[in-house]
Design a protein around this motif. Structure first.
Motif, PDB file in Angstrom:
ATOM      1  N   ASN A  62      49.885   2.903   9.163  1.00  0.00           N
ATOM      2  CA  ASN A  62      49.196   4.188   9.243  1.00  0.00           C
ATOM      3  C   ASN A  62      48.310   4.297  10.486  1.00  0.00           C
ATOM      4  N   GLY A  63      48.582   3.500  11.476  1.00  0.00           N
ATOM      5  CA  GLY A  63      47.822   3.557  12.717  1.00  0.00           C
ATOM      6  C   GLY A  63      48.490   2.700  13.776  1.00  0.00           C
ATOM      7  N   VAL A  64      48.223   3.016  15.051  1.00  0.00           N
ATOM      8  CA  VAL A  64      48.847   2.270  16.144  1.00  0.00           C
ATOM      9  C   VAL A  64      48.459   0.802  16.088  1.00  0.00           C
ATOM     10  N   GLY A  65      47.174   0.515  15.854  1.00  0.00           N
ATOM     11  CA  GLY A  65      46.704  -0.866  15.780  1.00  0.00           C
ATOM     12  C   GLY A  65      47.385  -1.639  14.665  1.00  0.00           C
ATOM     13  N   ASN A  66      47.497  -1.003  13.490  1.00  0.00           N
ATOM     14  CA  ASN A  66      48.153  -1.655  12.352  1.00  0.00           C
ATOM     15  C   ASN A  66      49.621  -1.944  12.652  1.00  0.00           C
ATOM     16  N   ILE A  67      50.297  -0.981  13.262  1.00  0.00           N
ATOM     17  CA  ILE A  67      51.722  -1.152  13.552  1.00  0.00           C
ATOM     18  C   ILE A  67      51.936  -2.288  14.544  1.00  0.00           C
ATOM     19  N   VAL A  68      51.131  -2.295  15.609  1.00  0.00           N
ATOM     20  CA  VAL A  68      51.267  -3.344  16.621  1.00  0.00           C
ATOM     21  C   VAL A  68      50.987  -4.713  16.014  1.00  0.00           C
ATOM     22  N   PHE A  69      49.935  -4.792  15.194  1.00  0.00           N
ATOM     23  CA  PHE A  69      49.582  -6.075  14.557  1.00  0.00           C
ATOM     24  C   PHE A  69      50.696  -6.548  13.633  1.00  0.00           C
ATOM     25  N   ASP A  70      51.262  -5.644  12.845  1.00  0.00           N
ATOM     26  CA  ASP A  70      52.357  -6.013  11.939  1.00  0.00           C
ATOM     27  C   ASP A  70      53.595  -6.472  12.707  1.00  0.00           C
ATOM     28  N   LEU A  71      53.896  -5.782  13.804  1.00  0.00           N
ATOM     29  CA  LEU A  71      55.065  -6.180  14.599  1.00  0.00           C
ATOM     30  C   LEU A  71      54.869  -7.562  15.211  1.00  0.00           C
ATOM     31  N   PHE A 355      38.383 -20.667  23.126  1.00  0.00           N
ATOM     32  CA  PHE A 355      38.695 -19.248  23.251  1.00  0.00           C
ATOM     33  C   PHE A 355      38.546 -18.536  21.916  1.00  0.00           C
ATOM     34  N   ILE A 356      38.096 -17.300  21.982  1.00  0.00           N
ATOM     35  CA  ILE A 356      37.978 -16.455  20.790  1.00  0.00           C
ATOM     36  C   ILE A 356      39.249 -15.629  20.669  1.00  0.00           C
ATOM     37  N   VAL A 357      39.956 -15.796  19.585  1.00  0.00           N
ATOM     38  CA  VAL A 357      41.208 -15.061  19.417  1.00  0.00           C
ATOM     39  C   VAL A 357      41.094 -13.959  18.371  1.00  0.00           C
ATOM     40  N   LEU A 358      40.008 -13.962  17.600  1.00  0.00           N
ATOM     41  CA  LEU A 358      39.855 -12.943  16.565  1.00  0.00           C
ATOM     42  C   LEU A 358      38.385 -12.640  16.349  1.00  0.00           C
ATOM     43  N   VAL A 359      38.037 -11.365  16.360  1.00  0.00           N
ATOM     44  CA  VAL A 359      36.671 -10.913  16.097  1.00  0.00           C
ATOM     45  C   VAL A 359      36.717  -9.972  14.907  1.00  0.00           C
ATOM     46  N   GLN A 360      36.028 -10.340  13.853  1.00  0.00           N
ATOM     47  CA  GLN A 360      36.039  -9.529  12.639  1.00  0.00           C
ATOM     48  C   GLN A 360      35.450  -8.142  12.902  1.00  0.00           C
ATOM     49  N   GLY A 361      36.161  -7.118  12.436  1.00  0.00           N
ATOM     50  CA  GLY A 361      35.658  -5.760  12.502  1.00  0.00           C
ATOM     51  C   GLY A 361      36.006  -4.986  13.763  1.00  0.00           C
ATOM     52  N   GLU A 362      36.615  -5.634  14.757  1.00  0.00           N
ATOM     53  CA  GLU A 362      36.948  -4.911  15.978  1.00  0.00           C
ATOM     54  C   GLU A 362      38.266  -4.152  15.793  1.00  0.00           C
ATOM     55  N   PRO A 363      38.541  -3.159  16.626  1.00  0.00           N
ATOM     56  CA  PRO A 363      39.809  -2.422  16.521  1.00  0.00           C
ATOM     57  C   PRO A 363      41.008  -3.363  16.608  1.00  0.00           C
ATOM     58  N   LEU A 364      41.991  -3.134  15.739  1.00  0.00           N
ATOM     59  CA  LEU A 364      43.137  -4.034  15.679  1.00  0.00           C
ATOM     60  C   LEU A 364      43.959  -4.036  16.957  1.00  0.00           C
ATOM     61  N   LEU A 365      43.975  -2.915  17.663  1.00  0.00           N
ATOM     62  CA  LEU A 365      44.723  -2.860  18.908  1.00  0.00           C
ATOM     63  C   LEU A 365      44.119  -3.826  19.932  1.00  0.00           C
ATOM     64  N   LEU A 366      42.791  -3.934  19.932  1.00  0.00           N
ATOM     65  CA  LEU A 366      42.114  -4.859  20.825  1.00  0.00           C
ATOM     66  C   LEU A 366      42.405  -6.306  20.410  1.00  0.00           C
ATOM     67  N   SER A 367      42.387  -6.558  19.100  1.00  0.00           N
ATOM     68  CA  SER A 367      42.703  -7.904  18.602  1.00  0.00           C
ATOM     69  C   SER A 367      44.126  -8.301  18.960  1.00  0.00           C
TER      70      SER A 367
END
Length: 412
Positions: A62-71, A355-367
């Motif tokens: 339901n969002g660009v960030g979610n789709i990219v993360f799932d792919l 290195f930091i690879v994941l930041v809780q709460g940030e936009p998924l597209l950025l992650s």
């Protein structure tokens, strides 16, 4: 005899190495913290060896960030299939090199192959024993001295992610017998017999493993990817590669035409999907009279092995025509793919520490973007380490190779 290299197979070897690095990077550095788990083993206890389809789609589309993360999640989680490619390529390479040198003694032939495997492994084994932190960071305390002794008799791993070494070494040890069968029987007989043996063995071992540990719901004899610690569970894939080598040595175009046929590609996609479905829970929850029948895990890897090999072969064939840079990069990686497999745990630790690879709460597209960049960085780190290890191995092993060669000449 022919001596030309099979370019697509070199590309596949390089791609498989990157893909395997990808699943370990994603599974150890991204997924556990994303879902709130402390580490991968804690996450695995919840997900289990046979997972649900939802594992591949953790977020709604339901969002660009979610789709990219799932792919990205789908691509990286399927990275285990790189090992299937590697086993088929190993069978092909070993058989083809033997076919090219029929007059070479078996002792000389196997000596060369073992010198390719063992020095690198033992150097890393010493490093991992001298610096226990390298092990404990990824084994999470599961490695002990009992595991070390088992590794010395080809039953367990002492280097993180090195499990593939042991079925591979077992195949090397019995290659003379397998090669004689390859010569004696037709290609179809050889392939179908190996498949039957693999399915029977794997099913029986998994039956024992699942039903002796009903309370824990885990396999206690080996693991679901390598049950029983014997190479028989990977026999079909290795023998499939050997059979391809036999066909290729006789008529290269015959093999290439078969692998690129539309009907073969369709069959490969079907096998790939059936194999993935076989790894899911619903395919392994069949119970009769209280006995658990893990049917899916008994055949899933054989189906995936054939399916993903054909699919990636055709992808690499297209890439070789479209991009010379990609071809040279993947072909270059093929020459250090073995070192990449063995040294990837060092790259994983470096990434985790610095290195930091994941930041809780940030936009998924950025992650997702950061995850891709760090993954590329990890590959670069692993390539550098792999080249160093290869150089070190050659420097140490070369005098022994020369000494063994002189000794063999003296005997003759």
């Amino acid at each position: 005899m022919k001596s030309n290299r099979f370019k697509e197979l070199d590309m596949m070897r390089g791609f498989a190495a990157c893909w395997v690095l990808g699943i370990h990077y994603w599974s150890y550095n991204i997924i556990p913290p994303f879902f709130g788990y402390t580490n991968f083993l804690e996450y695995l206890k919840v997900v289990g060896p046979a997972s649900t389809l939802a594992k591949f789609f953790p977020l709604p589309f339901n969002g660009v960030g979610n789709i990219v993360f799932d792919l990205l999640n789908i691509f990286f989680l399927l990275g285990y299939q790189g090992v299937h490619i590697f086993f088929i390529l190993s069978g092909f390479g070993l058989a083809y090199s033997r076919i090219l040198k029929p007059d070479e003694s078996w002792i000389t032939f196997m000596k060369k192959k073992f010198f390719r495997l063992y020095p690198t492994y033992w150097i890393l084994l010493v490093v991992s024993l001298i610096i226990p932190r390298l092990r404990s960071d990824l084994f999470f305390g599961y490695f002990d001295w009992f595991s070390l002794w088992r590794s010395l008799i080809i039953l367990d791993k002492a280097i993180p992610f090195s499990w593939f070494m042991f079925p591979l070494i077992q195949f090397y040890l019995c290659f003379l017998l397998l090669f004689k069968f390859l010569q004696k029987y037709s290609v179809s007989q050889f392939i179908w017999t190996s498949l039957l043996i693999k399915l029977t063995y794997t099913f029986l071992i998994l039956m024992v493993g699942f039903n002796l540990s009903l309370q824990q719901k885990k396999i206690i004899i080996g693991d679901f990817g390598y049950p029983g610690y014997l190479a028989i569970s990977r026999l079909f894939e290795f023998c499939l590669g050997m059979a391809m080598a036999k066909v290729y040595a006789t008529n290269p175009n015959l093999l290439i035409n078969y692998l690129t046929k539309p009907i073969t590609i369709i069959l490969a996609i079907i096998c790939e999907l059936v194999g993935i479905m076989g790894s899911l829970k619903f395919a392994n929850n069949l119970k009769i009279l209280g006995v658990n029948f893990p049917l899916g895990l008994s055949f899933y890897d054989a189906f995936i092995g054939f399916g993903i090999f054909v699919i990636v072969f055709n992808v690499c064939r297209k890439l070789s025509k479209l991009s010379d840079l990609t071809t040279r990069f993947l072909t270059g990686l093929s020459h250090i793919s073995y070192e990449l497999y063995l040294t990837q745990f060092i790259g994983l630790i470096i990434i985790k520490k610095f290195f930091i690879v994941l930041v809780q709460g940030e936009p998924l597209l950025l992650s997702a973007g950061r995850a891709i960049l760090v993954y590329v960085l990890m590959i670069q780190i692993c390539i550098a380490i792999a080249f160093l290890l290869q150089y070190l191995t050659n420097s140490i092993a070369s005098p022994f190779r020369l000494a063994m060669g002189s000794f063999s000449s003296g005997i003759k």
